[in-house]
Enzyme design. Structure first.
Site, mmCIF file in Angstrom:
data_model
loop_
_atom_site.group_PDB
_atom_site.id
_atom_site.type_symbol
_atom_site.label_atom_id
_atom_site.label_comp_id
_atom_site.label_asym_id
_atom_site.label_seq_id
_atom_site.Cartn_x
_atom_site.Cartn_y
_atom_site.Cartn_z
ATOM 1 C CB CYS A 112 -0.955 -0.012 1.183
ATOM 2 S SG CYS A 112 -1.879 -1.539 1.271
ATOM 3 C CG HIS A 250 -3.432 2.718 1.671
ATOM 4 N ND1 HIS A 250 -3.992 2.241 0.508
ATOM 5 C CD2 HIS A 250 -3.463 1.691 2.553
ATOM 6 C CE1 HIS A 250 -4.340 0.974 0.682
ATOM 7 N NE2 HIS A 250 -4.027 0.624 1.914
ATOM 8 C CG ASN A 280 -6.711 -1.732 1.174
ATOM 9 O OD1 ASN A 280 -5.990 -1.388 0.249
ATOM 10 N ND2 ASN A 280 -6.241 -2.086 2.360
HETATM 11 N N1 ACO Z 1 -18.348 -9.551 9.048
HETATM 12 C C1 ACO Z 1 -18.833 -9.777 10.281
HETATM 13 N N2 ACO Z 1 -18.049 -10.013 11.350
HETATM 14 C C2 ACO Z 1 -16.724 -10.019 11.156
HETATM 15 C C3 ACO Z 1 -16.135 -9.785 9.878
HETATM 16 C C4 ACO Z 1 -17.014 -9.553 8.807
HETATM 17 N N3 ACO Z 1 -16.560 -9.299 7.556
HETATM 18 N N4 ACO Z 1 -14.797 -9.835 10.006
HETATM 19 C C5 ACO Z 1 -14.528 -10.092 11.289
HETATM 20 N N5 ACO Z 1 -15.698 -10.212 11.990
HETATM 21 C C6 ACO Z 1 -15.873 -10.482 13.397
HETATM 22 C C7 ACO Z 1 -14.694 -11.180 14.015
HETATM 23 O O1 ACO Z 1 -14.774 -12.577 13.802
HETATM 24 C C8 ACO Z 1 -14.834 -10.795 15.463
HETATM 25 O O2 ACO Z 1 -15.797 -11.621 16.045
HETATM 26 P P1 ACO Z 1 -15.574 -12.188 17.544
HETATM 27 O O3 ACO Z 1 -15.529 -10.952 18.421
HETATM 28 O O4 ACO Z 1 -16.784 -13.032 17.749
HETATM 29 O O5 ACO Z 1 -14.273 -12.921 17.497
HETATM 30 C C9 ACO Z 1 -15.402 -9.374 15.415
HETATM 31 O O6 ACO Z 1 -15.965 -9.232 14.099
HETATM 32 C C10 ACO Z 1 -14.368 -8.296 15.617
HETATM 33 O O7 ACO Z 1 -13.207 -8.590 14.821
HETATM 34 P P2 ACO Z 1 -11.921 -7.702 14.851
HETATM 35 O O8 ACO Z 1 -10.888 -8.298 13.945
HETATM 36 O O9 ACO Z 1 -11.552 -7.414 16.279
HETATM 37 O O10 ACO Z 1 -12.489 -6.362 14.199
HETATM 38 P P3 ACO Z 1 -11.820 -4.965 14.141
HETATM 39 O O11 ACO Z 1 -12.721 -3.994 14.780
HETATM 40 O O12 ACO Z 1 -10.379 -5.005 14.539
HETATM 41 O O13 ACO Z 1 -11.852 -4.663 12.576
HETATM 42 C C11 ACO Z 1 -10.431 -4.643 10.610
HETATM 43 C C12 ACO Z 1 -11.129 -5.509 11.658
HETATM 44 C C13 ACO Z 1 -11.481 -3.867 9.847
HETATM 45 C C14 ACO Z 1 -9.692 -5.569 9.646
HETATM 46 C C15 ACO Z 1 -9.450 -3.694 11.320
HETATM 47 O O14 ACO Z 1 -8.613 -4.386 12.197
HETATM 48 C C16 ACO Z 1 -8.571 -2.949 10.333
HETATM 49 O O15 ACO Z 1 -9.033 -2.102 9.588
HETATM 50 N N6 ACO Z 1 -7.275 -3.236 10.314
HETATM 51 C C17 ACO Z 1 -6.372 -2.589 9.362
HETATM 52 C C18 ACO Z 1 -6.457 -3.227 8.025
HETATM 53 C C19 ACO Z 1 -5.635 -2.434 7.042
HETATM 54 O O16 ACO Z 1 -5.556 -1.245 7.110
HETATM 55 N N7 ACO Z 1 -4.974 -3.065 6.129
HETATM 56 C C20 ACO Z 1 -4.157 -2.243 5.239
HETATM 57 C C21 ACO Z 1 -3.045 -2.890 4.749
HETATM 58 S S1 ACO Z 1 -3.508 -3.980 3.478
HETATM 59 C C22 ACO Z 1 -2.193 -4.132 2.463
HETATM 60 O O17 ACO Z 1 -1.146 -3.621 2.673
HETATM 61 C C23 ACO Z 1 -2.357 -5.052 1.239
#
Ligand code: ACO
Length: 323
Positions: A112, A250, A280
């Site tokens: 990214c 990004h 993304n």
């Molecule tokens: N739909 C419904 N529920 C979901 C989903 C989904 N798509 N995905 C995860 N959940 C659930 C999980 O299983 C979890 O359930 P649990 O509490 O029963 O275990 C709950 O939702 C919370 O999951 P978390 O992973 O804690 O959710 P979080 O609030 O951290 O959000 C996210 C996840 C959106 C991925 C966040 O961590 C994030 O944005 N991280 C950064 C990602 C990023 O910026 N990547 C960029 C780099 S990519 C690259 O370089 C190619």
């Protein structure tokens, strides 16, 4: 030393739009979860066009908009983590398709941050006098490395590409930069791994095909590193955030940008966001935002932008550019 100007912007996204509701038919998710956690409403997904084909459409658009002939391009850089081939590189496929016979062409891999790093490289080739006209593209078909059964990742990513023409000009428009990497956290975000399998080695573990991410670590890394990088950049340039017209981040997650905005003490409307429409798109996301801003008439001569990328590697970097 010569000056670098930005003279054209263009983008291309595959036509197939996949909404959050569409995804809820594939995996256990909902529009409410995806929108509230990420800001994404839909993404474009390739129905077969590979990364090079997306890049070629972008390059053709850039030639048209810049008015340059193919033989005036002397450098092509593609930033991607989803090339068609290990070799030839994507940029060479673009060079052949557009007939840029005087260009040398290569890809870079910095996820990214790829477009920010690639534009920095092009700036140096132009400033040194080695090149006059560079096409710099960020493009991805992330859909081919996403596990479509993993709801924690498949909802986040999209396909697309975009680029700029950077040329030797009268004004210096690539004003300052701040680039970093932290390989010690690299395995928290991986995009496939190929083991050595040959006549002398047969590893027991299978290759890992898909993008795997520790989302929480990446969230924490981004919200810490991005505001720090923007502050370093502004210090280097002797400017404050009030001197900047737009920050173009990004497009990883709206919630990351909300935290970055808070840490910088500015409102969200100073950030240009189009994540709702594209998700993304890794290396493509910043130039796709720039191309959309250009179409909307936001990029006027003198407009000052901070572009800031962060992601796999881990890598992060910011550049201060003036249109
Ligand atoms: N739909 C419904 N529920 C979901 C989903 C989904 N798509 N995905 C995860 N959940 C659930 C999980 O299983 C979890 O359930 P649990 O509490 O029963 O275990 C709950 O939702 C919370 O999951 P978390 O992973 O804690 O959710 P979080 O609030 O951290 O959000 C996210 C996840 C959106 C991925 C966040 O961590 C994030 O944005 N991280 C950064 C990602 C990023 O910026 N990547 C960029 C780099 S990519 C690259 O370089 C190619």
């Amino acid at each position: 030393m010569f000056n670098t100007e930005f003279i054209a912007f263009d983008s291309y996204a595959p036509p197939r739009v996949v909404t959050n509701d569409d995804l809820s038919k594939l995996v256990d998710t909902s529009d409410e979860w995806i929108s509230s956690r990420t800001g994404i409403s839909q993404r474009h997904i390739s129905e077969g066009e590979n990364t090079s084909e997306i890049c070629i459409k972008v390059a053709e658009g850039l030639l048209k908009k810049s008015g340059l002939a193919p033989d005036e391009i002397d450098l092509i850089i593609v930033a991607t983590i989803t090339p068609d081939f290990a070799t030839p590189n994507t940029a060479c496929l673009v060079q052949a398709a557009i007939g840029a016979e005087n260009a040398f062409a290569f890809d870079i891999s910095a996820a990214c941050s790829g477009f920010v790093f690639a534009s920095s490289i092009a700036d140096k080739y132009i400033k040194s006098g080695m090149c006059k006209n560079a096409i710099v593209i960020g493009a991805e078909t992330l859909s081919k490395i996403v596990n479509w059964e993993d709801r924690t990742t498949c909802v986040l990513f999209g396909d697309g590409g975009a680029g700029v023409v950077m040329s030797r000009g009268e004004r210096n428009c690539y004003l300052a930069e701040d680039m970093h990497s932290d390989g010690s956290l690299g395995l928290r975000l991986t995009g496939g791994e190929t083991k050595v399998r040959n006549a002398y080695s047969a590893p027991e573990e299978a290759d890992r095909r898909y993008l795997e991410m520790d989302g929480r670590t990446i969230f924490n890394f981004s919200t810490k590193r991005v505001p720090a990088s923007i502050n370093i950049l502004l210090d280097k340039a002797g400017l404050t955030i009030d001197d900047i017209d737009y920050v173009v981040p990004h497009q990883a997650n709206s919630r990351i940008v909300e935290v970055v905005a808070k840490k910088l003490g500015i409102s969200m409307d100073r950030f240009y966001m189009n994540i709702a429409s594209y998700g993304n798109t890794s290396a493509a996301s910043i130039p796709m935002a720039l191309a959309q801003m250009d179409r909307e008439g936001l990029l006027k001569k003198g407009t000052k932008l901070v572009i800031t990328g962060f992601g796999g590697g881990l890598t992060w970097g910011s550049a201060l550019i003036e249109i």
